[in-house]
Design a protein around this motif. Structure first.
Motif, mmCIF file in Angstrom:
data_model
loop_
_atom_site.group_PDB
_atom_site.id
_atom_site.type_symbol
_atom_site.label_atom_id
_atom_site.label_comp_id
_atom_site.label_asym_id
_atom_site.label_seq_id
_atom_site.Cartn_x
_atom_site.Cartn_y
_atom_site.Cartn_z
ATOM 1 N N PRO A 283 -9.884 -12.090 -1.779
ATOM 2 C CA PRO A 283 -9.180 -13.289 -1.339
ATOM 3 C C PRO A 283 -7.997 -13.622 -2.230
ATOM 4 N N ARG A 284 -8.049 -13.258 -3.502
ATOM 5 C CA ARG A 284 -6.955 -13.592 -4.413
ATOM 6 C C ARG A 284 -5.687 -12.832 -4.080
ATOM 7 N N ILE A 285 -5.806 -11.677 -3.437
ATOM 8 C CA ILE A 285 -4.623 -10.856 -3.200
ATOM 9 C C ILE A 285 -4.238 -10.786 -1.726
ATOM 10 N N ARG A 286 -4.901 -11.613 -0.876
ATOM 11 C CA ARG A 286 -4.543 -11.613 0.537
ATOM 12 C C ARG A 286 -3.461 -12.628 0.874
ATOM 13 N N VAL A 287 -3.147 -13.526 -0.052
ATOM 14 C CA VAL A 287 -2.253 -14.621 0.257
ATOM 15 C C VAL A 287 -0.885 -14.104 0.664
ATOM 16 N N ARG A 288 -0.344 -13.149 -0.053
ATOM 17 C CA ARG A 288 0.952 -12.568 0.264
ATOM 18 C C ARG A 288 0.790 -11.082 0.532
ATOM 19 N N ARG A 289 1.468 -10.623 1.585
ATOM 20 C CA ARG A 289 1.325 -9.216 1.969
ATOM 21 C C ARG A 289 2.142 -8.309 1.059
ATOM 22 N N ARG A 290 3.269 -8.810 0.550
ATOM 23 C CA ARG A 290 4.153 -7.988 -0.268
ATOM 24 C C ARG A 290 4.274 -8.561 -1.679
ATOM 25 N N VAL A 291 4.471 -7.678 -2.634
ATOM 26 C CA VAL A 291 4.653 -8.101 -4.019
ATOM 27 C C VAL A 291 5.708 -7.215 -4.656
ATOM 28 N N ARG A 292 6.548 -7.808 -5.497
ATOM 29 C CA ARG A 292 7.604 -7.067 -6.190
ATOM 30 C C ARG A 292 7.292 -6.983 -7.675
ATOM 31 N N PHE A 293 7.630 -5.849 -8.249
ATOM 32 C CA PHE A 293 7.545 -5.686 -9.701
ATOM 33 C C PHE A 293 8.549 -4.620 -10.099
ATOM 34 N N GLY A 294 9.367 -4.926 -11.112
ATOM 35 C CA GLY A 294 10.409 -3.996 -11.496
ATOM 36 C C GLY A 294 11.262 -3.635 -10.297
ATOM 37 N N PRO A 295 11.563 -2.358 -10.094
ATOM 38 C CA PRO A 295 12.369 -1.944 -8.945
ATOM 39 C C PRO A 295 11.546 -1.719 -7.677
ATOM 40 N N TRP A 296 10.256 -2.022 -7.734
ATOM 41 C CA TRP A 296 9.345 -1.659 -6.646
ATOM 42 C C TRP A 296 8.933 -2.874 -5.820
ATOM 43 N N GLU A 297 8.587 -2.594 -4.556
ATOM 44 C CA GLU A 297 7.939 -3.573 -3.684
ATOM 45 C C GLU A 297 6.739 -2.889 -3.044
ATOM 46 N N LEU A 298 5.580 -3.540 -3.132
ATOM 47 C CA LEU A 298 4.336 -2.989 -2.586
ATOM 48 C C LEU A 298 3.964 -3.726 -1.314
ATOM 49 N N ASP A 299 3.721 -2.975 -0.246
ATOM 50 C CA ASP A 299 3.195 -3.524 1.003
ATOM 51 C C ASP A 299 1.693 -3.334 0.981
ATOM 52 N N ARG A 300 0.948 -4.436 0.820
ATOM 53 C CA ARG A 300 -0.501 -4.331 0.672
ATOM 54 C C ARG A 300 -1.199 -3.880 1.941
ATOM 55 N N SER A 301 -0.630 -4.184 3.096
ATOM 56 C CA SER A 301 -1.300 -3.814 4.340
ATOM 57 C C SER A 301 -1.234 -2.316 4.601
ATOM 58 N N SER A 302 -0.112 -1.681 4.232
ATOM 59 C CA SER A 302 0.045 -0.244 4.486
ATOM 60 C C SER A 302 -0.209 0.613 3.248
ATOM 61 N N ARG A 303 -0.331 -0.033 2.051
ATOM 62 C CA ARG A 303 -0.477 0.655 0.766
ATOM 63 C C ARG A 303 0.741 1.527 0.453
ATOM 64 N N ASP A 304 1.913 1.083 0.926
ATOM 65 C CA ASP A 304 3.148 1.819 0.672
ATOM 66 C C ASP A 304 3.952 1.144 -0.433
ATOM 67 N N LEU A 305 4.537 1.980 -1.298
ATOM 68 C CA LEU A 305 5.480 1.515 -2.309
ATOM 69 C C LEU A 305 6.896 1.765 -1.814
ATOM 70 N N HIS A 306 7.743 0.757 -1.976
ATOM 71 C CA HIS A 306 9.127 0.875 -1.528
ATOM 72 C C HIS A 306 10.061 0.691 -2.712
ATOM 73 N N ARG B 203 12.579 6.801 0.195
ATOM 74 C CA ARG B 203 11.510 6.772 1.187
ATOM 75 C C ARG B 203 10.274 6.092 0.613
ATOM 76 N N PRO B 204 9.473 5.409 1.462
ATOM 77 C CA PRO B 204 8.221 4.801 0.975
ATOM 78 C C PRO B 204 7.285 5.856 0.402
ATOM 79 N N ILE B 205 6.532 5.465 -0.608
ATOM 80 C CA ILE B 205 5.540 6.334 -1.236
ATOM 81 C C ILE B 205 4.161 5.786 -0.915
ATOM 82 N N SER B 206 3.287 6.634 -0.402
ATOM 83 C CA SER B 206 1.920 6.206 -0.093
ATOM 84 C C SER B 206 1.044 6.299 -1.335
ATOM 85 N N LEU B 207 0.124 5.338 -1.458
ATOM 86 C CA LEU B 207 -0.846 5.340 -2.547
ATOM 87 C C LEU B 207 -2.214 5.731 -2.011
ATOM 88 N N THR B 208 -2.976 6.484 -2.789
ATOM 89 C CA THR B 208 -4.374 6.703 -2.447
ATOM 90 C C THR B 208 -5.121 5.394 -2.650
#
Length: 257
Positions: free
Chosen positions: A148-171, A176-181
């Motif tokens: 529940p703590r990490i569902r509030v926002r779907r996307r998060v930015r850090f440094g030059p990266w943006e993470l899409d939590r729903s798709s597990r993709d790094l942008h 091109r997006p990078i997929s995470l295991t």
């Protein structure tokens, strides 16, 4: 393992009474004795269980969107890790991998990194299997598998990266997006929830739900893989730094978007 070790007061003992539908479990194992025992046990404990012996059977079962898959890593002619890749290419269904060989440490780690949610070593207790299944399904029922703590926002930015939590993709802009295991994703989440704080290996083991009998350096392997995706120079990391004698610290500023 004896079927009698778990009684059949299903609703009170398994915790499935709170679920709106009967969980459907697919057992992928070419050992007929093990397969039949698990099917009977799961059926006695409030679940709808079916068997698959290989790739073709499994692909058919995935079309019906099961609640969870129990996957043996050693399937004779077929490789369990290849089947796990097939599952992750088609579905986000939870997977519990099982193996009969304690020495297959690398396979178990690869299984977790390829997206398995948990694993058990044979011989395992049926009560423990039931507990692992129940825990995974409860996480799925509450918030679709995310804290529940990490569902509030779907996307998060850090440094030059943006993470899409729903798709597990790094942008990263211009790339091109990078997929995470699943393992990398869970590890990154642990860091994003506690930036600028040194985190011990034990904390990261718990946060990524890797059990105690996975050797401690498995976290170091995950860190190395994650650094290769995040860092400009993984040999001189600026985002995930090593804190000698403690663990690791996530140095980037974190912002939900």
């Amino acid at each position: 393992m004896e079927l009698s070790e778990v009684h059949t007061d299903v609703a009170s003992q398994t915790g499935f009474s709170s679920l709106s539908v009967t969980p459907s479990i697919v057992v992928v194992d070419d050992d007929a004795v093990m397969q039949n025992m698990l099917l009977e046990f799961l059926g006695q404990n409030g679940m709808r269980a079916s068997a698959a012996s290989g790739k073709a059977d499994l692909a058919e079962h995935l079309r019906s969107e099961p609640s969870l898959v129990i996957l043996d890593l050693h399937l004779g002619q077929e490789n369990g890790l290849d089947l796990l890749r097939l599952i992750r290419a088609q579905s986000d269904v939870p997977v519990v991998i099982i193996t009969g060989h304690r020495r297959d440490e690398i396979d178990r780690i690869l299984g977790l990194e390829l997206g398995a949610d948990d694993y058990l070593l044979k011989p395992f207790g049926l009560r423990e299997l039931l507990a692992r299944i129940r825990s995974i399904l409860r996480r799925r029922t509450v918030g679709g598998g995310e804290s529940p703590r990490i569902r509030v926002r779907r996307r998060v930015r850090f440094g030059p990266w943006e993470l899409d939590r729903s798709s597990r993709d790094l942008h990263r802009e211009g790339q091109r997006p990078i997929s995470l295991t699943k393992g990398e994703f869970a590890l990154l989440h642990a860091f994003l929830e506690a930036p600028q704080r040194p985190l011990s290996r034990e904390h990261l083991l718990r946060a990524t739900r890797i059990h105690e009998d996975v050797f401690d350096r498995s976290i170091d392997v995950q860190i190395l893989r994650l650094r290769r995706k995040l860092e400009t120079n993984p040999s001189a990391p600026e985002i995930i730094e090593t804190v000698w004698g403690v663990g690791y610290v996530f140095r980037a500023e974190v912002e939900s978007v």
